[in-house]
Scaffold this motif. Sequence first.
Motif, PDB file in Angstrom:
ATOM      1  N   PRO A 134      37.945 -12.973  12.928  1.00  0.00           N
ATOM      2  CA  PRO A 134      37.126 -13.841  13.678  1.00  0.00           C
ATOM      3  C   PRO A 134      36.461 -12.886  14.824  1.00  0.00           C
ATOM      4  O   PRO A 134      35.569 -13.456  15.445  1.00  0.00           O
ATOM      5  CB  PRO A 134      38.140 -14.783  14.351  1.00  0.00           C
ATOM      6  CG  PRO A 134      39.313 -14.873  13.385  1.00  0.00           C
ATOM      7  CD  PRO A 134      39.447 -13.788  12.995  1.00  0.00           C
ATOM      8  N   LEU A 135      37.174 -11.664  15.127  1.00  0.00           N
ATOM      9  CA  LEU A 135      36.463 -10.769  15.922  1.00  0.00           C
ATOM     10  C   LEU A 135      35.019 -10.448  15.461  1.00  0.00           C
ATOM     11  O   LEU A 135      34.166 -10.122  16.386  1.00  0.00           O
ATOM     12  CB  LEU A 135      37.506  -9.497  16.204  1.00  0.00           C
ATOM     13  CG  LEU A 135      38.801  -9.802  16.813  1.00  0.00           C
ATOM     14  CD1 LEU A 135      39.516  -8.595  16.967  1.00  0.00           C
ATOM     15  CD2 LEU A 135      38.614 -10.299  18.157  1.00  0.00           C
ATOM     16  N   ILE A 138      32.813 -12.889  16.840  1.00  0.00           N
ATOM     17  CA  ILE A 138      32.544 -12.678  18.097  1.00  0.00           C
ATOM     18  C   ILE A 138      31.682 -11.241  18.579  1.00  0.00           C
ATOM     19  O   ILE A 138      30.553 -11.528  19.297  1.00  0.00           O
ATOM     20  CB  ILE A 138      33.826 -12.797  19.051  1.00  0.00           C
ATOM     21  CG1 ILE A 138      34.864 -14.122  18.802  1.00  0.00           C
ATOM     22  CG2 ILE A 138      33.561 -12.577  20.695  1.00  0.00           C
ATOM     23  CD1 ILE A 138      35.976 -13.999  19.443  1.00  0.00           C
ATOM     24  N   PHE A 139      31.907 -10.093  18.022  1.00  0.00           N
ATOM     25  CA  PHE A 139      31.581  -9.030  18.531  1.00  0.00           C
ATOM     26  C   PHE A 139      30.401  -8.637  17.603  1.00  0.00           C
ATOM     27  O   PHE A 139      29.560  -7.896  17.931  1.00  0.00           O
ATOM     28  CB  PHE A 139      32.160  -7.939  18.290  1.00  0.00           C
ATOM     29  CG  PHE A 139      33.658  -8.200  19.408  1.00  0.00           C
ATOM     30  CD1 PHE A 139      33.152  -7.938  20.836  1.00  0.00           C
ATOM     31  CD2 PHE A 139      34.861  -8.529  19.043  1.00  0.00           C
ATOM     32  CE1 PHE A 139      34.324  -8.091  21.866  1.00  0.00           C
ATOM     33  CE2 PHE A 139      35.753  -8.940  20.073  1.00  0.00           C
ATOM     34  CZ  PHE A 139      35.596  -8.482  21.645  1.00  0.00           C
ATOM     35  N   PRO A 141      28.214 -10.833  15.340  1.00  0.00           N
ATOM     36  CA  PRO A 141      27.621 -12.067  14.544  1.00  0.00           C
ATOM     37  C   PRO A 141      26.616 -11.506  13.423  1.00  0.00           C
ATOM     38  O   PRO A 141      26.396 -12.584  12.481  1.00  0.00           O
ATOM     39  CB  PRO A 141      26.987 -12.775  15.740  1.00  0.00           C
ATOM     40  CG  PRO A 141      26.870 -11.738  16.727  1.00  0.00           C
ATOM     41  CD  PRO A 141      27.744 -10.882  16.647  1.00  0.00           C
TER      42      PRO A 141
END
Length: 357
Positions: A134-135, A138-139, A141
């Motif tokens: 999931p990072l 966030i970082f 996309p």
Amino acid sequence: MTVRKGIALFLGLTAAVSAAVLFATVDRTTLHLLLGAKKEGLLLALGVIIVAWSCDTLRFCYFAKAAGERVPLKLGLSLTWLNYFGSAITPMQGGGGPFQMYVLYKRGVPIGKCVAITLTRTLITLFLLGFFAPLALIFRPEFFKGRIFIKGIFTWVLFFVICSWVLVICSILYPKVIKRLGSWVTLVLNRLGFLKKRYNLSIVRRIYKEIDNYRENFRLFFSGGLPHFILGVVFSCLHLLCLFSVLPCLIWAVGLPVHYFEALMVQALFMFVLYFVPTPGASGVAEGGGAAIFKLLVPLNLAGVMAISWRFYTEYLAIFMGGIVAVKFLGWGITEKILNESRQEKEETNGENAEAQ
């Protein structure tokens, strides 16, 4: 699926897709870069993989110790390689755990502890991958921009992992609910004709017994075995970190700039999805998908080579060693042996039930 069929399917898919990937991506520039590759980078990648095997071995040994069992380092390394081999010849990489449980059970470890140890190892890995992946959302996309299919797979797999953790937690906190669920599944299978009625009682008793053993062994993880469990988690993190470091080493070897954080995010996402690919050992999909996703890090004419080289270091070497271990510990008739022993155990259980009645 038999062992021989699984190996043939793995090798066939891997060879076919790898050839197609290389044909579609390699050009003269690729060959020039490969001929000028730094040997130090290739050796560094090999060294990183050896450290990864060591961390994988140590985490298995510590998870076993948390459950009250001692697994020597030599056996732990053999079980680590065996997991790679078992995963390579079974759909969704599901055979590694059962292979490990078989060897542990043969060495006197109760089946409940075998399940707890191997399941914990797998779930911790999925949890960590599910944390890192999931990072990327966030970082980075841009990894998902215009890639609806990849984003959809990632979302589905994340949902599956969350459900798995909920089921594990419920089995520990609410064992009666899981027992009833097991009884209900047994009844449904019986009505559908998959199970014979005379086996129902023995199967339900076995389910109840193993859930109790499984719950007790998980309880050990978080009581007297907590320090060893924490060490197992630490070595799990180091193991993944080493695996993720292979690709940067290969990129550096061909003289391209290395973006370590981006490489870590890409691999975490990719490995997360590979755990749920239906082909044996994710064969074919790993090579083709690797070429598609690694082009985010390297030019297209190197993406295919990087994907196959990455698989060679992170999977093929360990699978080869696992094959040697399988011959040593189990022999090629492993499937038949396990089935025969399972059948004998069922007959003994039925005999005990008949005597009791």
